[in-house]
Design a protein around this motif. Structure first.
Motif, PDB file in Angstrom:
ATOM      1  N   THR A  98       0.856  -1.199  -0.040  1.00  0.00           N
ATOM      2  CA  THR A  98       0.004  -0.041  -0.023  1.00  0.00           C
ATOM      3  C   THR A  98       0.862   1.095   0.015  1.00  0.00           C
ATOM      4  O   THR A  98       1.833   1.231   0.878  1.00  0.00           O
ATOM      5  N   ARG A 132       2.647   4.782   0.927  1.00  0.00           N
ATOM      6  CA  ARG A 132       2.864   5.561   1.897  1.00  0.00           C
ATOM      7  C   ARG A 132       2.547   4.720   3.299  1.00  0.00           C
ATOM      8  O   ARG A 132       2.304   5.462   4.135  1.00  0.00           O
ATOM      9  N   ALA A 133       2.704   3.443   3.168  1.00  0.00           N
ATOM     10  CA  ALA A 133       2.552   2.585   4.507  1.00  0.00           C
ATOM     11  C   ALA A 133       3.955   2.398   4.928  1.00  0.00           C
ATOM     12  O   ALA A 133       4.777   1.706   4.278  1.00  0.00           O
ATOM     13  N   GLU A 157       1.924   2.433  10.036  1.00  0.00           N
ATOM     14  CA  GLU A 157       1.603   3.835   9.991  1.00  0.00           C
ATOM     15  C   GLU A 157       1.363   4.275   8.553  1.00  0.00           C
ATOM     16  O   GLU A 157       2.186   3.789   7.535  1.00  0.00           O
ATOM     17  N   TYR A 158       0.323   5.043   8.168  1.00  0.00           N
ATOM     18  CA  TYR A 158       0.134   5.631   6.942  1.00  0.00           C
ATOM     19  C   TYR A 158       0.226   7.162   6.894  1.00  0.00           C
ATOM     20  O   TYR A 158      -0.226   7.756   7.855  1.00  0.00           O
ATOM     21  N   SER A 207      -8.331   1.671  12.884  1.00  0.00           N
ATOM     22  CA  SER A 207      -7.616   2.654  11.985  1.00  0.00           C
ATOM     23  C   SER A 207      -8.167   4.073  12.337  1.00  0.00           C
ATOM     24  O   SER A 207      -9.351   4.482  12.434  1.00  0.00           O
ATOM     25  N   ARG A 233      -9.205   3.595   3.237  1.00  0.00           N
ATOM     26  CA  ARG A 233      -8.151   2.651   3.326  1.00  0.00           C
ATOM     27  C   ARG A 233      -8.540   1.304   3.867  1.00  0.00           C
ATOM     28  O   ARG A 233      -8.065   0.202   3.230  1.00  0.00           O
TER      29      ARG A 233
END
Length: 81
Positions: A8, A10-11, A24-25, A49, A64
């Motif tokens: 995914t 930016r994870a 963390e996203y 989340s 998400r």
């Protein structure tokens, strides 16, 4: 689930333990950080989340988690064929 999270955008995987993942996203524009926790059981995956800042994330966390759920369902369907 680990592979899905890692793929995914930016994870960042923070914790990877048997039956538990924490990631963390970061948001694309402002780089806000959201926390995602997955408790993986035999029959279900429990999900948390949440945004670290602010009162509203404009539905980003829900989107998400829905995308993660859809990816997991597609993979499960592919294995059953």
């Amino acid at each position: 689930m680990r592979e899905i999270v890692q793929q995914t955008p930016r994870a960042r995987l923070i914790a990877d333990e048997p039956g538990y993942l924490r990631a963390e996203y970061s948001s694309r524009l402002m780089r806000f950080v959201d926390d995602v926790e997955l408790l993986i059981g035999a029959d279900a995956v429990q999900v948390r989340s949440a945004s670290r800042l602010g009162y509203s994330d404009l539905g980003v966390n829900r989107e998400r988690i829905e995308a993660l759920r859809q990816t997991l369902a597609q993979q499960a369907e592919a294995y059953s064929e």
